[in-house]
Design a protein around this motif. Structure first.
Motif, PDB file in Angstrom:
ATOM      1  N   ASP A 139       4.714   4.388  -6.621  1.00 32.56           N
ATOM      2  CA  ASP A 139       6.080   4.729  -6.243  1.00 32.56           C
ATOM      3  C   ASP A 139       6.276   6.239  -6.122  1.00 32.56           C
ATOM      4  N   GLY A 158      -2.335   4.884   2.693  1.00 31.95           N
ATOM      5  CA  GLY A 158      -0.907   5.041   2.465  1.00 31.95           C
ATOM      6  C   GLY A 158      -0.411   6.412   2.893  1.00 31.95           C
ATOM      7  N   CYS A 160       2.641   9.670   1.832  1.00 37.11           N
ATOM      8  CA  CYS A 160       3.505  10.203   0.786  1.00 37.11           C
ATOM      9  C   CYS A 160       4.147  11.508   1.240  1.00 37.11           C
ATOM     10  N   LYS A 172      -0.597  11.808   5.370  1.00 35.48           N
ATOM     11  CA  LYS A 172      -1.097  10.509   5.815  1.00 35.48           C
ATOM     12  C   LYS A 172      -2.595  10.468   5.540  1.00 35.48           C
ATOM     13  N   THR A 190       5.680   6.886   0.563  1.00 31.51           N
ATOM     14  CA  THR A 190       6.524   6.484   1.690  1.00 31.51           C
ATOM     15  C   THR A 190       5.957   5.289   2.452  1.00 31.51           C
ATOM     16  N   SER A 191       4.886   4.720   1.952  1.00 32.10           N
ATOM     17  CA  SER A 191       4.270   3.559   2.602  1.00 32.10           C
ATOM     18  C   SER A 191       4.517   2.308   1.767  1.00 32.10           C
ATOM     19  N   GLU A 192       4.345   1.155   2.398  1.00 34.19           N
ATOM     20  CA  GLU A 192       4.498  -0.109   1.681  1.00 34.19           C
ATOM     21  C   GLU A 192       3.331  -0.353   0.737  1.00 34.19           C
ATOM     22  N   VAL A 193       2.196   0.252   1.014  1.00 33.58           N
ATOM     23  CA  VAL A 193       1.021   0.114   0.142  1.00 33.58           C
ATOM     24  C   VAL A 193       0.944   1.339  -0.754  1.00 33.58           C
ATOM     25  N   CYS A 195      -0.211   4.757  -2.404  1.00 27.36           N
ATOM     26  CA  CYS A 195      -0.876   5.932  -1.840  1.00 27.36           C
ATOM     27  C   CYS A 195      -2.128   6.198  -2.659  1.00 27.36           C
TER      28      CYS A 195
END
Length: 204
Positions: A139, A158, A160, A172, A190-193, A195
């Motif tokens: 998170d 992921g 962030c 990225k 900032t990704s669903e998976v 980082c």
């Protein structure tokens, strides 16, 4: 006339007994008194319960990073004890590529276990000057400031956002970032998976 049992319980000796601050002879005396006098035994139980409640009410949870680093260190030492050779890890820099760390990133034992809710770390190399790890951030990572070591990381999976002082840095897979010394910084996934990064801390 003062009740000797009341006087004894109000003397502070029972609190010192619970805290382990008495001499062996004094502790033995308290134990004998508690055996002989139910009121003293009951008072000991009350004091112990009150101290336990106080400790719970004022307990401070360690930061997620401190806990994760401790568990990662224990895991790394166990792996070394079980025969894993100490590895020489390439230093992270602006020219680093994810493939430079494939040897460790592709290991089946260096993966994210199910159920992790904040941060997971696997140390892959250590010297007194440099610690290298694979980390999964679920998170966010709260503010940190480094005065005696450089923190560098390379994003593997992921995305962030790093807040570094007044700057926002969007990262990225394949991106490298070096945190400036003496600069408060935080990371938000900032990704669903999670980082996933290769992270390195280098002593100044």
């Amino acid at each position: 006339m003062t009740n000797p049992i009341t006087e004894y319980t109000e003397s502070g000796i029972l609190e010192l007994y619970i805290l382990g601050e008495l001499t062996p002879a004094e502790a033995e005396e308290v134990e004998q008194m508690a055996t002989q006098h139910p009121a003293i035994r009951q008072e000991l139980e009350v004091i112990q319960e009150n101290l336990a409640q106080y400790a719970l009410a004022h307990a401070v949870a360690p930061p997620a990073l401190a806990k994760s680093l401790f568990l990662a260190t224990v895991d790394y030492l166990e792996r070394l004890k079980n025969g894993e050779p100490a590895a020489t890890i390439p230093l992270l820099n602006e020219h680093s590529r994810v493939t430079d760390y494939a040897e460790w990133l592709n290991r089946p034992d260096l993966t994210l276990p199910p159920g992790v809710k904040d941060l997971h770390i696997k140390i892959i190399g250590y010297t007194p000057e440099v610690t290298t790890a694979i980390a999964w951030l679920i998170d966010e990572a709260t503010n940190e400031v480094h005065h005696n070591e450089y923190e560098r990381f390379l994003v593997v999976e992921g995305t962030c956002t790093v807040t570094s002082g007044p700057d926002l840095i969007y990262l990225k897979p394949g991106d490298y970032y070096a945190v400036p010394l003496h600069t408060p910084h935080a990371i938000e996934v900032t990704s669903e998976v999670p980082c996933k990064v290769v992270i390195q801390r280098v002593a100044v």
